[in-house]
Design a protein around this motif. Structure first.
Motif, mmCIF file in Angstrom:
data_model
loop_
_atom_site.group_PDB
_atom_site.id
_atom_site.type_symbol
_atom_site.label_atom_id
_atom_site.label_comp_id
_atom_site.label_asym_id
_atom_site.label_seq_id
_atom_site.Cartn_x
_atom_site.Cartn_y
_atom_site.Cartn_z
ATOM 1 N N GLU A 97 3.873 -24.654 7.343
ATOM 2 C CA GLU A 97 2.613 -25.196 6.849
ATOM 3 C C GLU A 97 1.834 -25.925 7.945
ATOM 4 O OE1 GLU A 97 5.142 -26.147 2.806
ATOM 5 O OE2 GLU A 97 4.362 -27.785 4.029
ATOM 6 N N ALA B 129 1.034 -22.086 11.336
ATOM 7 C CA ALA B 129 1.117 -22.129 9.878
ATOM 8 C C ALA B 129 0.967 -20.719 9.310
ATOM 9 C CB ALA B 129 0.030 -23.033 9.318
ATOM 10 N N THR C 258 7.966 -25.248 -1.882
ATOM 11 C CA THR C 258 6.656 -25.896 -1.993
ATOM 12 C C THR C 258 6.559 -26.806 -3.213
ATOM 13 O OG1 THR C 258 5.792 -23.988 -3.200
ATOM 14 C CG2 THR C 258 5.499 -24.014 -0.809
ATOM 15 N N LEU D 189 3.421 -32.130 5.792
ATOM 16 C CA LEU D 189 3.592 -30.684 5.839
ATOM 17 C C LEU D 189 4.953 -30.350 6.429
ATOM 18 C CD1 LEU D 189 0.096 -29.555 7.206
ATOM 19 C CD2 LEU D 189 0.849 -29.672 4.821
ATOM 20 N N SER E 82 -0.983 -25.408 2.352
ATOM 21 C CA SER E 82 -0.472 -26.771 2.190
ATOM 22 C C SER E 82 -0.163 -27.030 0.721
ATOM 23 C CB SER E 82 -1.498 -27.785 2.688
ATOM 24 O OG SER E 82 -1.821 -27.541 4.043
#
Length: 883
Positions: free
Chosen positions: A443, A460, A56, A439, A464
């Motif tokens: 996500e 998901a 991420t 994304l 995000s």
């Protein structure tokens, strides 16, 4: 507290169900979904390692960037919309283009196609699926009137003869391979034939392997059809009632069994055996993939396969049919929504009636009259300046297209390049004017369709990151800003899917195969709880196309593909010193390493992109195993490390296609391949390029290990590999040796802390310590030809090494007590390396079942079992026990 989400794997077209669990610390764990019909709980090595690939922050594109500067979404989207409106006003709609991806979800694909074909007014939206499946699409459209795959996975298990042609299923679709292997164990009478120039891992379950000469598929298949006709093994009633275009005269010009051996380089006895089995076996499935599609005559090859099944009536029945095995997770969904430049939405084609239907459904007047530019045609138009702006989404064409360097120059000169991606370091992103953060898997939310037409939910389970957005949202916002707000008022993926489903049934009346309009998805809750479901759903609850012998051509009959125009044997005029270059996948990697390259266990099976050469050819060329070779085509020259493979034809070489310039100086591999393509589908001929190969002698070699990744080294040869707690860099130079200090500074851009010159071994070793007294970087450089990388030194990064004696151990070249040399991973699913398996074999464990019982290797997806069997076979004291 742990939450578990049912979702779908983002890799190949098998479409495996995944259970993604997130605990209180936000750690993710992955397992197979036992309720999903595609995999029944199994996952391959790549699917099993999905948790390793989630990132991420590091390596992510998290903010919109315009000309290298971070901007808001409003600025980014306004700029895109205004530039496109201006270009369309000045040069027309065809000056704009969209290049999509089989990695996109169906909802993203639907909105992109609607924007381009419905409102921008151009059919210039194509996809990387053009590079892998478009020949199968073209063949099916011609034969059946629609792009409808004829088989289900259950047919692979219930057939009595399975022919795998141009498909290394064991490595490319391991879960399907394991389903077939299990079916074979239940029914030993089932026969399997593998047709492939290489003896791949898939051949381990084959009763017969036909190692045909590259690009001789059409003579083989036409010769088989002639044999079936002469032996009265065709179904004349089916041909008369349900097909058109069958030509006995054309078959008379096909090669007979006696001449096929010379054409294909397959021995006569094996050809006779295959032909007899095919003639005698009613329940036959012929499954094919990239080895058929990625050829200059891929559409004809796929058509020749379909011809065999039409001639024998082996279609629309259990255990029968031609089966195109899809490469990407949502290539099928993209085809359903019209994501190819050659199709319209909902499996419609460019007829006046279909265009009118779409215009009325969408409330538009802009649906174009003719197909748009296919992938290579599109990039050629960019090169000429005819396409002034392109939006590239979820793909890396500067790595995946042939002649990659050419398209880099084209995009650098292009007026306005937009790239949407979830990573920040792809080859293509580097040339973008506008970068849009997307994304990633885990996500985003939507649907995908697998190879057997089963639609599943990707859900998901992660928040995000940064300012990343869903692809469908970006496209919808641009549509609104271009003046089409009413057409793009989507609030969720469920809104989009419902419109897609309604369109599939709009004025259909059984004219098109794709119709999911009666799926009950009236509410968002229905969409969220959607179970995996195949289409079409028949009255008896089964899902099979063509069971009623209904085809979607004008006369309702399936059409034989004429073969008289075949120009097969494309390589006949190649220079005598040329070799056939075959490119493809390796077991544990996917596409261009943007996901699998993050996983240490997936990277440890094969560290480097290698040139695989038959041992006899290597001797002839003077190529030592582990040495280097210069591989040259008329388009590029690359330097690769050599590995020997007796399973290759002597006149062929194999190079994996995954490594790009983000991971290796030898990437992108497809730079070697030319733009020769199938005239009907536009699919490039990745499997049949010609190259020359010569030895390359290194002036020096090195190994660098660091705690954190460094910029691409400035050396002639380098490969970057992810390790558990470190990064490995394999290095080499081919020019006059540089000074040692120059090598260090050019590779690391940092001062070294300690260095030791080892004259005996022609080696210098450097060591750098960080502010916490930990080893942060080390480098060993040698001018010796037999340089052995000190892989044991990776142990320095697994501990808090601070003592002077430990540092001296590396500098002196003596392994630390308790350190272990990195051994190639054999079983990526369970993290079992080569050394562990060899140790078990040495103790007398001499079956794959025994190895699995002792260390779990091969106990998950099973794709490593052929390699384990080979290790057992090659051990001097072992008994050879079949898989």
């Amino acid at each position: 507290m742990t939450s578990t989400t049912r979702t779908t794997c983002p890799y190949c077209g098998v479409g495996c169900g995944v259970l993604a669990s997130v605990d209180a610390s936000e750690a993710v764990s992955i397992s197979g979904d036992p309720q999903h019909p595609a995999n029944r709980g199994r996952l391959c090595s790549k699917g099993s390692a999905l948790a390793d690939t989630i990132a991420t922050d590091s390596g992510r594109l998290l903010q919109p960037q315009l000309n290298g500067e971070t901007v808001t979404w409003d600025v980014a989207l306004d700029t895109l919309a205004q530039r496109w409106l201006a270009i369309r006003e000045e040069s027309g709609a065809d000056a704009l283009a969209f290049y999509a991806s089989g990695q996109m979800l169906t909802e993203d694909y639907y909105v992109a196609n609607k924007l381009m074909k419905g409102f921008v007014g151009t059919a210039n939206i194509d996809t990387n699926s053009r590079l892998c499946m478009s020949s199968a699409v073209a063949a099916q459209q011609y034969a059946f009137g629609v792009d409808g795959v004829a088989c289900n996975y259950s047919d692979l298990e219930s057939c009595d003869l399975l022919v795998l042609i141009g498909s290394n299923l064991a490595w490319c679709h391991p879960v399907l391979y394991q389903r077939i292997k299990a079916a074979r164990e239940r029914r030993p009478e089932m026969k399997i034939v593998v047709i492939d120039p290489r003896r791949t891992a898939t051949c381990e379950i084959a009763d017969l392997h036909l190692p045909l000469r590259p690009d001789t598929d059409i003579p083989l298949l036409q010769g088989l059809l002639r044999y079936l006709h002469e032996q009265s093994a065709t179904d004349s009633d089916f041909i008369a009632a349900h097909t058109s275009g069958f030509s006995a005269d054309e078959l008379a010009s096909a090669p007979d069994l006696q001449t096929l051996g010379n054409i294909t380089a397959v021995n006569d006895a094996d050809l006779q055996c295959f032909f007899d089995w095919f003639a005698a076996t009613e329940k036959t499935v012929t499954a094919y993939s990239m080895g058929i599609n990625q050829a200059s005559e891929g559409t004809l090859k796929a058509g020749a396969i379909i011809n065999l099944h039409l001639a024998t009536g082996r279609i629309g029945k259990d255990g029968c049919g031609p089966f195109s095995i899809t490469g990407q997770p949502n290539a099928m969904g993209g085809r359903e929504v019209g994501g190819l430049a050659s199709t319209l939405a909902a499996h419609m084609t460019f007829t006046a009636q279909n265009r009118d239907r779409l215009n009325r459904f969408w409330g538009s007047t802009a649906v174009p009259a003719a197909p748009g530019l296919k992938a290579l045609d599109l990039f050629e138009a960019i090169e000429r300046g005819e396409v002034r702006s392109v939006w590239i989404m979820a793909t890396n064409p500067l790595a995946s297209l042939p002649e990659a360097a050419r398209w880099k120059r084209a995009l650098e000169a292009c007026e306005f390049v937009v790239v949407s991606d979830c990573v920040n370091d792809s080859d293509t992103l580097a040339v973008a004017d506008l970068r849009l953060p997307a994304l990633g898997w885990g996500e985003k939310s939507g649907t995908v369709t697998n190879t057997e037409r089963c639609i599943s939910r990707q859900r998901a389970f992660l928040s995000s990151p940064g300012n990343a957005k869903a692809d469908w949202w970006m496209v919808s916002e641009v549509g609104k800003r271009m003046g089409y707000a009413d057409a793009f008022r989507f609030e969720s993926p469920a809104d989009i899917f419902r419109e897609h489903a309604v369109l599939s049934g709009f004025e259909n009346g059984g004219q098109r195969d794709f119709d999911i309009s009666d799926w009950r998805l009236d509410s968002d809750e229905d969409y969220e709880s959607m179970e995996p479901q195949q289409w079409p759903i028949l009255e008896n609850g089964t899902s099979s196309l063509y069971r009623e012998k209904k085809f979607y051509t004008v006369d309702g009959k399936a059409r034989f593909r004429p073969m008289a125009a075949s120009q097969s044997l494309q390589l006949a005029n190649a220079a005598p010193e040329s070799l056939v270059l075959n490119t493809g996948r390796v077991r544990d990697h996917w596409h261009t390493l943007t996901r699998t390259g993050r996983s240490a266990r997936l990277s440890e099976h094969q560290h480097e992109p290698t040139l695989s050469v038959h041992p006899a050819r290597a001797v002839k060329l003077g190529l030592p195993s582990g040495g280097f070779a210069r591989v040259s085509s008329e388009h590029a020259k690359l330097t690769l490390r050599v590995t020997l493979d007796e399973n290759l034809p002597p006149d062929s070489v194999f190079v994996p296609m995954h490594w790009t310039h983000s991971h290796s100086a030898a990437g992108p591999i497809n730079a070697l391949v030319g733009t020769e393509r199938d005239a009907l589908s536009g699919e490039p001929a990745f499997k049949h390029a010609t190259v020359t190969v010569a030895p390359a002698t290194s002036a020096w070699q090195g190994l660098m290990i660091t705690r954190t990744p460094l910029p691409c080294p400035d050396s002639d040869y380098w490969v970057k590999v992810r390790g558990d707690d470190y990064w490995l860099y394999y290095l080499a130079g081919f020019k006059a040796p540089l000074s040692i200090q120059t090598i260090w500074s050019s590779l690391t851009d940092m001062e070294y802390t300690t260095a030791l010159l080892d004259s005996k071994h022609e080696q210098v070793r450097f060591l750098r310590i960080d502010a916490n007294e930990r080893v942060s970087c080390l480098l060993a450089v040698s001018t010796a030809e037999n340089f052995e990388p000190p892989l044991w030194a990776a142990s320095l990064f697994r501990h808090e090494i601070t003592s002077a004696s430990d540092r001296l151990a590396f500098l002196s070249g003596v392994p630390l007590q308790g350190s272990t040399t990195i051994s190639p991973t054999i079983c990526s699913c369970n993290g079992v390396d080569q050394a562990t398996i060899n140790a078990l074999i040495a103790t007398g464990v001499n079956t794959t079942a025994g190895i699995t019982a002792q260390c779990s290797a091969g106990g998950n997806c099973g794709s490593c079992l052929p390699e384990i069997q080979q290790m057992i076979n090659e051990a001097p004291s072992s008994r050879r026990v079949a898989l």
